[in-house]
Design a protein around this motif. Structure first.
Motif, PDB file in Angstrom:
ATOM      1  N   PRO A 212      38.792  45.302  50.244  1.00 46.82           N
ATOM      2  CA  PRO A 212      38.930  46.383  51.228  1.00 46.82           C
ATOM      3  C   PRO A 212      39.673  47.573  50.642  1.00 46.82           C
ATOM      4  O   PRO A 212      40.474  47.441  49.722  1.00 46.82           O
ATOM      5  CB  PRO A 212      39.722  45.743  52.364  1.00 46.82           C
ATOM      6  CG  PRO A 212      40.333  44.516  51.811  1.00 46.82           C
ATOM      7  CD  PRO A 212      39.528  44.119  50.611  1.00 46.82           C
ATOM      8  N   ASP A 213      39.397  48.745  51.226  1.00 46.57           N
ATOM      9  CA  ASP A 213      40.123  49.931  50.785  1.00 46.57           C
ATOM     10  C   ASP A 213      41.576  49.861  51.272  1.00 46.57           C
ATOM     11  O   ASP A 213      41.938  48.983  52.052  1.00 46.57           O
ATOM     12  CB  ASP A 213      39.423  51.207  51.264  1.00 46.57           C
ATOM     13  CG  ASP A 213      39.347  51.298  52.785  1.00 46.57           C
ATOM     14  OD1 ASP A 213      40.233  50.776  53.482  1.00 46.57           O
ATOM     15  OD2 ASP A 213      38.381  51.893  53.284  1.00 46.57           O
TER      16      ASP A 213
ATOM     17  N   LYS B 160      43.355  51.691  53.338  1.00 47.48           N
ATOM     18  CA  LYS B 160      43.560  51.826  54.784  1.00 47.48           C
ATOM     19  C   LYS B 160      43.244  50.510  55.502  1.00 47.48           C
ATOM     20  O   LYS B 160      44.035  50.043  56.327  1.00 47.48           O
ATOM     21  CB  LYS B 160      42.677  52.953  55.325  1.00 47.48           C
ATOM     22  CG  LYS B 160      42.791  53.150  56.822  1.00 47.48           C
ATOM     23  CD  LYS B 160      41.894  54.285  57.279  1.00 47.48           C
ATOM     24  CE  LYS B 160      41.959  54.474  58.766  1.00 47.48           C
ATOM     25  NZ  LYS B 160      41.104  55.586  59.220  1.00 47.48           N
ATOM     26  N   THR B 161      42.105  49.907  55.175  1.00 53.15           N
ATOM     27  CA  THR B 161      41.727  48.647  55.814  1.00 53.15           C
ATOM     28  C   THR B 161      42.728  47.551  55.486  1.00 53.15           C
ATOM     29  O   THR B 161      43.117  46.770  56.359  1.00 53.15           O
ATOM     30  CB  THR B 161      40.309  48.233  55.372  1.00 53.15           C
ATOM     31  OG1 THR B 161      39.393  49.251  55.795  1.00 53.15           O
ATOM     32  CG2 THR B 161      39.909  46.900  55.973  1.00 53.15           C
TER      33      THR B 161
ATOM     34  N   THR C  36      36.859  49.720  63.135  1.00 54.19           N
ATOM     35  CA  THR C  36      36.082  49.409  61.927  1.00 54.19           C
ATOM     36  C   THR C  36      36.948  48.821  60.824  1.00 54.19           C
ATOM     37  O   THR C  36      36.414  48.259  59.860  1.00 54.19           O
ATOM     38  CB  THR C  36      35.362  50.663  61.389  1.00 54.19           C
ATOM     39  OG1 THR C  36      36.335  51.659  61.070  1.00 54.19           O
ATOM     40  CG2 THR C  36      34.374  51.202  62.404  1.00 54.19           C
ATOM     41  N   ASN C  37      38.274  48.947  60.963  1.00 54.87           N
ATOM     42  CA  ASN C  37      39.179  48.429  59.937  1.00 54.87           C
ATOM     43  C   ASN C  37      39.795  47.083  60.298  1.00 54.87           C
ATOM     44  O   ASN C  37      40.371  46.423  59.439  1.00 54.87           O
ATOM     45  CB  ASN C  37      40.309  49.424  59.657  1.00 54.87           C
ATOM     46  CG  ASN C  37      39.783  50.758  59.178  1.00 54.87           C
ATOM     47  OD1 ASN C  37      39.713  51.695  59.970  1.00 54.87           O
ATOM     48  ND2 ASN C  37      39.394  50.847  57.931  1.00 54.87           N
TER      49      ASN C  37
ATOM     50  N   TYR D 237      41.422  51.572  65.439  1.00 49.51           N
ATOM     51  CA  TYR D 237      40.834  51.318  64.121  1.00 49.51           C
ATOM     52  C   TYR D 237      39.834  50.163  64.176  1.00 49.51           C
ATOM     53  O   TYR D 237      39.939  49.200  63.423  1.00 49.51           O
ATOM     54  CB  TYR D 237      41.941  51.004  63.104  1.00 49.51           C
ATOM     55  CG  TYR D 237      43.029  52.039  63.070  1.00 49.51           C
ATOM     56  CD1 TYR D 237      42.833  53.256  62.437  1.00 49.51           C
ATOM     57  CD2 TYR D 237      44.253  51.805  63.684  1.00 49.51           C
ATOM     58  CE1 TYR D 237      43.831  54.223  62.415  1.00 49.51           C
ATOM     59  CE2 TYR D 237      45.264  52.757  63.664  1.00 49.51           C
ATOM     60  CZ  TYR D 237      45.035  53.964  63.029  1.00 49.51           C
ATOM     61  OH  TYR D 237      46.030  54.913  63.009  1.00 49.51           O
TER      62      TYR D 237
ATOM     63  N   GLN E 167      44.844  45.651  58.305  1.00 49.19           N
ATOM     64  CA  GLN E 167      44.743  44.192  58.401  1.00 49.19           C
ATOM     65  C   GLN E 167      46.124  43.542  58.313  1.00 49.19           C
ATOM     66  O   GLN E 167      46.414  42.575  59.025  1.00 49.19           O
ATOM     67  CB  GLN E 167      43.838  43.626  57.302  1.00 49.19           C
ATOM     68  CG  GLN E 167      42.380  43.568  57.665  1.00 49.19           C
ATOM     69  CD  GLN E 167      42.097  42.819  58.946  1.00 49.19           C
ATOM     70  OE1 GLN E 167      41.685  43.420  59.941  1.00 49.19           O
ATOM     71  NE2 GLN E 167      42.299  41.528  58.965  1.00 49.19           N
TER      72      GLN E 167
END
Length: 79
Positions: free
Chosen positions: A2-3, A5-6, A72-73, A70, A10
């Motif tokens: 994951p990037d 931000k994700t 999508t994250n 968020y 998380q």
């Protein structure tokens, strides 16, 4: 992988889930098995109840906020 931000979101999400679980356990012990907690004055007991409830509210608020802001994250985990 994951990037950044994700990964950060998380982390916050999982931390909130952990805090929720701890608060639920504390409330369960206080409400259903208070005899096993040990020597508490009534004031201590009431304070512990308030703290557990506040922790649960805080954790659930953080979970809701992360999911709504968020979506999508957040990779949801079975709660």
């Amino acid at each position: 992988m994951p990037d950044h931000k994700t990964h950060a979101i998380q982390y916050l999400y999982r931390e909130a889930l952990t805090d929720k679980s701890k608060a639920e356990l504390s409330l369960d012990l206080l409400l259903n098995k208070a005899v096993g907690i040990g020597d508490h004055s009534t004031g201590d007991f009431h304070q512990n109840l308030r703290e557990a409830l506040d922790s649960l509210v805080d954790a659930e608020d953080r979970i809701s906020l992360l999911i709504s802001r968020y979506p999508t994250n957040v990779q949801k985990i079975d709660e």
